[in-house]
Design an enzyme around this catalytic site. Structure first.
Site, PDB file in Angstrom:
ATOM      1  N   ASP A  16      -5.508  46.608  -8.395  1.00  0.00           N
ATOM      2  CA  ASP A  16      -5.887  47.477  -9.514  1.00  0.00           C
ATOM      3  C   ASP A  16      -6.976  48.455  -9.097  1.00  0.00           C
ATOM      4  O   ASP A  16      -7.796  48.147  -8.238  1.00  0.00           O
ATOM      5  CB  ASP A  16      -6.359  46.603 -10.691  1.00  0.00           C
ATOM      6  CG  ASP A  16      -6.388  47.372 -12.002  1.00  0.00           C
ATOM      7  OD1 ASP A  16      -5.667  48.396 -12.116  1.00  0.00           O
ATOM      8  OD2 ASP A  16      -7.130  46.961 -12.906  1.00  0.00           O
ATOM      9  N   ARG A  20      -8.507  55.034 -11.195  1.00  0.00           N
ATOM     10  CA  ARG A  20      -9.941  55.356 -11.230  1.00  0.00           C
ATOM     11  C   ARG A  20     -10.413  55.932  -9.893  1.00  0.00           C
ATOM     12  O   ARG A  20     -11.231  56.842  -9.850  1.00  0.00           O
ATOM     13  CB  ARG A  20     -10.758  54.102 -11.599  1.00  0.00           C
ATOM     14  CG  ARG A  20     -10.786  53.849 -13.097  1.00  0.00           C
ATOM     15  CD  ARG A  20     -11.231  52.448 -13.409  1.00  0.00           C
ATOM     16  NE  ARG A  20     -10.163  51.490 -13.105  1.00  0.00           N
ATOM     17  CZ  ARG A  20     -10.349  50.184 -13.017  1.00  0.00           C
ATOM     18  NH1 ARG A  20     -11.552  49.680 -13.166  1.00  0.00           N
ATOM     19  NH2 ARG A  20      -9.325  49.395 -12.773  1.00  0.00           N
ATOM     20  N   TRP A  21      -9.878  55.406  -8.811  1.00  0.00           N
ATOM     21  CA  TRP A  21     -10.237  55.905  -7.486  1.00  0.00           C
ATOM     22  C   TRP A  21      -9.933  57.405  -7.396  1.00  0.00           C
ATOM     23  O   TRP A  21     -10.734  58.191  -6.898  1.00  0.00           O
ATOM     24  CB  TRP A  21      -9.458  55.121  -6.430  1.00  0.00           C
ATOM     25  CG  TRP A  21      -9.796  55.425  -5.003  1.00  0.00           C
ATOM     26  CD1 TRP A  21     -10.717  54.777  -4.235  1.00  0.00           C
ATOM     27  CD2 TRP A  21      -9.198  56.428  -4.170  1.00  0.00           C
ATOM     28  NE1 TRP A  21     -10.736  55.322  -2.972  1.00  0.00           N
ATOM     29  CE2 TRP A  21      -9.816  56.334  -2.903  1.00  0.00           C
ATOM     30  CE3 TRP A  21      -8.203  57.391  -4.368  1.00  0.00           C
ATOM     31  CZ2 TRP A  21      -9.474  57.158  -1.840  1.00  0.00           C
ATOM     32  CZ3 TRP A  21      -7.863  58.221  -3.312  1.00  0.00           C
ATOM     33  CH2 TRP A  21      -8.496  58.099  -2.061  1.00  0.00           C
ATOM     34  N   ARG A  29      -3.792  60.833 -10.696  1.00  0.00           N
ATOM     35  CA  ARG A  29      -3.675  59.383 -10.511  1.00  0.00           C
ATOM     36  C   ARG A  29      -2.692  59.035  -9.380  1.00  0.00           C
ATOM     37  O   ARG A  29      -2.884  58.068  -8.651  1.00  0.00           O
ATOM     38  CB  ARG A  29      -3.238  58.718 -11.828  1.00  0.00           C
ATOM     39  CG  ARG A  29      -4.308  58.802 -12.919  1.00  0.00           C
ATOM     40  CD  ARG A  29      -3.779  58.214 -14.226  1.00  0.00           C
ATOM     41  NE  ARG A  29      -3.411  56.820 -14.043  1.00  0.00           N
ATOM     42  CZ  ARG A  29      -4.256  55.799 -14.146  1.00  0.00           C
ATOM     43  NH1 ARG A  29      -5.515  56.025 -14.459  1.00  0.00           N
ATOM     44  NH2 ARG A  29      -3.840  54.574 -13.968  1.00  0.00           N
ATOM     45  N   HIS A  33      -2.447  56.252  -6.198  1.00  0.00           N
ATOM     46  CA  HIS A  33      -1.373  55.316  -5.852  1.00  0.00           C
ATOM     47  C   HIS A  33      -0.958  55.486  -4.386  1.00  0.00           C
ATOM     48  O   HIS A  33      -0.671  54.510  -3.701  1.00  0.00           O
ATOM     49  CB  HIS A  33      -0.169  55.502  -6.782  1.00  0.00           C
ATOM     50  CG  HIS A  33      -0.481  55.189  -8.219  1.00  0.00           C
ATOM     51  ND1 HIS A  33      -1.145  54.047  -8.596  1.00  0.00           N
ATOM     52  CD2 HIS A  33      -0.250  55.875  -9.375  1.00  0.00           C
ATOM     53  CE1 HIS A  33      -1.297  54.035  -9.919  1.00  0.00           C
ATOM     54  NE2 HIS A  33      -0.768  55.140 -10.404  1.00  0.00           N
ATOM     55  N   SER A  61       3.916  46.302 -13.260  1.00  0.00           N
ATOM     56  CA  SER A  61       4.103  45.242 -14.251  1.00  0.00           C
ATOM     57  C   SER A  61       5.167  45.637 -15.271  1.00  0.00           C
ATOM     58  O   SER A  61       5.504  46.826 -15.414  1.00  0.00           O
ATOM     59  CB  SER A  61       2.784  44.951 -14.968  1.00  0.00           C
ATOM     60  OG  SER A  61       2.523  45.942 -15.939  1.00  0.00           O
ATOM     61  N   TRP A  65       5.525  50.397 -17.862  1.00  0.00           N
ATOM     62  CA  TRP A  65       6.413  51.436 -18.417  1.00  0.00           C
ATOM     63  C   TRP A  65       5.713  52.183 -19.550  1.00  0.00           C
ATOM     64  O   TRP A  65       6.153  53.255 -19.955  1.00  0.00           O
ATOM     65  CB  TRP A  65       7.704  50.827 -18.959  1.00  0.00           C
ATOM     66  CG  TRP A  65       8.525  50.117 -17.928  1.00  0.00           C
ATOM     67  CD1 TRP A  65       8.602  48.768 -17.742  1.00  0.00           C
ATOM     68  CD2 TRP A  65       9.407  50.699 -16.953  1.00  0.00           C
ATOM     69  NE1 TRP A  65       9.462  48.473 -16.704  1.00  0.00           N
ATOM     70  CE2 TRP A  65       9.980  49.637 -16.214  1.00  0.00           C
ATOM     71  CE3 TRP A  65       9.775  52.016 -16.631  1.00  0.00           C
ATOM     72  CZ2 TRP A  65      10.882  49.841 -15.176  1.00  0.00           C
ATOM     73  CZ3 TRP A  65      10.682  52.218 -15.596  1.00  0.00           C
ATOM     74  CH2 TRP A  65      11.222  51.139 -14.885  1.00  0.00           C
ATOM     75  N   LEU A 127       5.487  36.326   8.066  1.00  0.00           N
ATOM     76  CA  LEU A 127       4.936  36.462   6.711  1.00  0.00           C
ATOM     77  C   LEU A 127       6.035  36.720   5.677  1.00  0.00           C
ATOM     78  O   LEU A 127       6.934  37.528   5.912  1.00  0.00           O
ATOM     79  CB  LEU A 127       3.955  37.654   6.693  1.00  0.00           C
ATOM     80  CG  LEU A 127       3.345  38.005   5.330  1.00  0.00           C
ATOM     81  CD1 LEU A 127       2.273  36.997   4.938  1.00  0.00           C
ATOM     82  CD2 LEU A 127       2.756  39.417   5.352  1.00  0.00           C
ATOM     83  N   GLU A 203      -7.190  29.425  -7.184  1.00  0.00           N
ATOM     84  CA  GLU A 203      -8.561  29.918  -7.269  1.00  0.00           C
ATOM     85  C   GLU A 203      -8.490  31.417  -7.560  1.00  0.00           C
ATOM     86  O   GLU A 203      -7.656  32.131  -6.993  1.00  0.00           O
ATOM     87  CB  GLU A 203      -9.306  29.674  -5.945  1.00  0.00           C
ATOM     88  CG  GLU A 203      -9.450  28.209  -5.591  1.00  0.00           C
ATOM     89  CD  GLU A 203     -10.237  27.416  -6.638  1.00  0.00           C
ATOM     90  OE1 GLU A 203     -11.157  27.988  -7.252  1.00  0.00           O
ATOM     91  OE2 GLU A 203      -9.918  26.221  -6.835  1.00  0.00           O
TER      92      GLU A 203
HETATM   93  C1  IPE Z   1      -2.092  45.282 -13.484  1.00  0.00           C
HETATM   94  O1  IPE Z   1      -2.897  46.381 -13.636  1.00  0.00           O
HETATM   95  C2  IPE Z   1      -0.757  45.692 -12.924  1.00  0.00           C
HETATM   96  C3  IPE Z   1      -0.740  46.028 -11.519  1.00  0.00           C
HETATM   97  C4  IPE Z   1      -1.751  46.018 -10.700  1.00  0.00           C
HETATM   98  C5  IPE Z   1       0.547  46.375 -11.008  1.00  0.00           C
HETATM   99  P1  IPE Z   1      -2.968  47.207 -14.986  1.00  0.00           P
HETATM  100  O2  IPE Z   1      -3.898  48.322 -14.744  1.00  0.00           O
HETATM  101  O3  IPE Z   1      -1.603  47.559 -15.447  1.00  0.00           O
HETATM  102  O4  IPE Z   1      -3.581  46.146 -16.001  1.00  0.00           O
HETATM  103  P2  IPE Z   1      -4.385  46.352 -17.345  1.00  0.00           P
HETATM  104  O5  IPE Z   1      -3.615  47.322 -18.175  1.00  0.00           O
HETATM  105  O6  IPE Z   1      -5.727  46.888 -16.983  1.00  0.00           O
HETATM  106  O7  IPE Z   1      -4.478  44.984 -17.942  1.00  0.00           O
HETATM  107  C1  IPE Z   2      -3.088  49.740 -10.212  1.00  0.00           C
HETATM  108  O1  IPE Z   2      -3.924  50.817 -10.402  1.00  0.00           O
HETATM  109  C2  IPE Z   2      -1.710  50.159  -9.822  1.00  0.00           C
HETATM  110  C3  IPE Z   2      -0.702  49.969 -10.866  1.00  0.00           C
HETATM  111  C4  IPE Z   2      -0.882  49.460 -12.031  1.00  0.00           C
HETATM  112  C5  IPE Z   2       0.623  50.400 -10.521  1.00  0.00           C
HETATM  113  P1  IPE Z   2      -4.084  51.496 -11.807  1.00  0.00           P
HETATM  114  O2  IPE Z   2      -3.135  52.644 -11.891  1.00  0.00           O
HETATM  115  O3  IPE Z   2      -3.963  50.528 -12.922  1.00  0.00           O
HETATM  116  O4  IPE Z   2      -5.558  52.025 -11.706  1.00  0.00           O
HETATM  117  P2  IPE Z   2      -6.672  52.040 -12.840  1.00  0.00           P
HETATM  118  O5  IPE Z   2      -6.811  50.635 -13.324  1.00  0.00           O
HETATM  119  O6  IPE Z   2      -6.184  52.955 -13.913  1.00  0.00           O
HETATM  120  O7  IPE Z   2      -7.882  52.540 -12.139  1.00  0.00           O
HETATM  121 MG    MG Z   3      -5.313  49.370 -13.907  1.00  0.00          MG
END
Ligand code: IPE
Ligand code: IPE
Ligand code: MG
Length: 238
Positions: A16, A20-21, A29, A33, A61, A65, A127, A203
Site C-alpha cells: 500500500d 500517496r507516493w 497515481r 503504481h 483487491s 474496482w 519461490l 504475525e
Molecule cells: C489494499 O489497499 C489493497 C492492495 C494493496 C491491493 P487499499 O488502498 O485498497 O486499502 P484501503 O482502501 O486503504 O483499505
Molecule cells: C496500493 O497503493 C496499490 C493498490 C491498491 C493497487 P494505493 O493505490 O492504495 O496507494 P494509496 O494508499 O492511495 O497511497
Molecule cells: Mg491504499
C-alpha cells in the site's frame, strides 16, 4: 529446498501507498503504481535469495474496482505489462507464479495470459509467487464454502466430512503453509479484505514506508521483528 533459520516460510504483503507516493511528487497515481512494480521486482528477487518458500502479494483487491475507471485500467494495463515482461525471467529463476483471486472478471485475453504463465512455471521448484488479483478474503472463504456445499449436495462427501482441513485445502493457497508474516506498508493498520482464513495465526507487521520506498533493509527489519515475536498458537510459553 532448505529453510534458512529465522526466515518465515510464507510471507504475505499488502503493498500500500503507491498513490500517496506519487501525490507527494505531484505525479499521477499511475506513476506510483509503476514505481511500485519496481519494488515488486526487487522484493521478489530478494525473497528468493532469502529462501522464503511462498511470497503472496496483494496487487488488486475485489474492492479496488471502486476506484476511478482510469486508475482501474491503469492498474490492469500494468498487470498485463508486468506479466508479459517478467514471465520469462521468473521462469528462468525457477519461480512458480500463481494468480489468486476471481480472474473471471478479467478480459479473456488476460485470463489466457494468466493460465499460460501459470502453466509455464508450474513445475518450478523455487519461490512460489502468489499474486492476489481481484482477490478478497471473503470471496475466498465463500468460494470454498460453495464448493464444499456442492460436494455435499452431490453426495461426494458427508456433512461430517466438512472439516477444517478439507475446507482449508479448497481455499486459495490450500496447498501452501499458512502465512507466517503479513507486512503492510503505507501506514494503515488494517487487512482490507486480504487473506482472512490464512492469517489466523500470522504475525502482523506494519510500516509507514510507502510501497515504492520499501526495500531489502526494510524487509530484513520486518523479518527481525517476526523473529522477536513469540508464536504461541493458543498454547502457553514453553
Ligand atoms: C489494499 O489497499 C489493497 C492492495 C494493496 C491491493 P487499499 O488502498 O485498497 O486499502 P484501503 O482502501 O486503504 O483499505
Ligand atoms: C496500493 O497503493 C496499490 C493498490 C491498491 C493497487 P494505493 O493505490 O492504495 O496507494 P494509496 O494508499 O492511495 O497511497
Ligand atoms: Mg491504499
Amino acid at each position: 529446498m532448505t529453510q534458512k533459520r529465522g526466515i518465515p516460510s510464507h510471507v504475505a504483503i499488502i503493498m500500500d501507498g503507491n498513490g500517496r507516493w506519487a501525490q507527494q511528487r505531484n505525479q499521477l497515481r499511475a506513476v506510483g503504481h509503476r514505481a511500485g512494480l519496481k519494488t515488486v521486482r526487487k522484493i521478489v528477487a530478494y525473497a528468493a535469495t532469502l529462501k522464503v518458500k511462498v511470497l503472496t502479494l496483494y496487487a488488486f483487491s475485489s474492492e479496488n474496482w471502486r476506484r476511478p475507471p482510469n486508475e482501474v485500467s491503469a492498474l490492469i494495463s500494468l498487470f498485463i505489462y508486468a506479466l508479459k515482461r517478467e514471465i520469462k525471467s521468473l521462469n528462468k529463476n525457477n519461480v512458480r507464479l500463481n494468480i489468486i483471486g476471481d480472474i473471471s472478471r478479467f478480459s479473456d485475453n488476460l485470463q489466457n495470459m494468466i493460465i499460460q504463465a501459470q502453466n509455464l512455471t508450474k513445475n518450478n521448484s523455487g519461490l512460489v509467487l502468489n499474486i492476489a488479483a481481484n482477490y478478497g478474503g471473503r470471496w475466498d472463504i465463500l468460494q470454498s464454502a460453495k464448493k464444499m456445499a456442492t460436494q455435499v449436495t452431490n453426495g461426494e462427501i458427508t456433512l461430517d466430512e466438512v472439516t477444517e482441513d478439507r475446507f482449508a485445502s479448497i481455499m486459495c493457497m490450500g496447498e501452501f503453509p499458512d502465512v507466517d508474516l503479513v507486512i503492510r506498508t503505507g501506514g494503515e493498520y488494517r487487512i482490507s479484505n486480504f487473506l482472512l482464513w490464512q492469517i489466523a495465526y500470522s504475525e502482523l507487521y506494519f510500516t509507514d514506508t510507502l510501497w515504492p520506498d520499501f526495500n531489502q533493509t526494510l524487509f530484513d527489519e520486518a523479518i527481525n521483528a517476526f523473529n522477536a515475536r513469540e508464536r504461541r498458537f493458543g498454547g502457553i510459553r514453553n
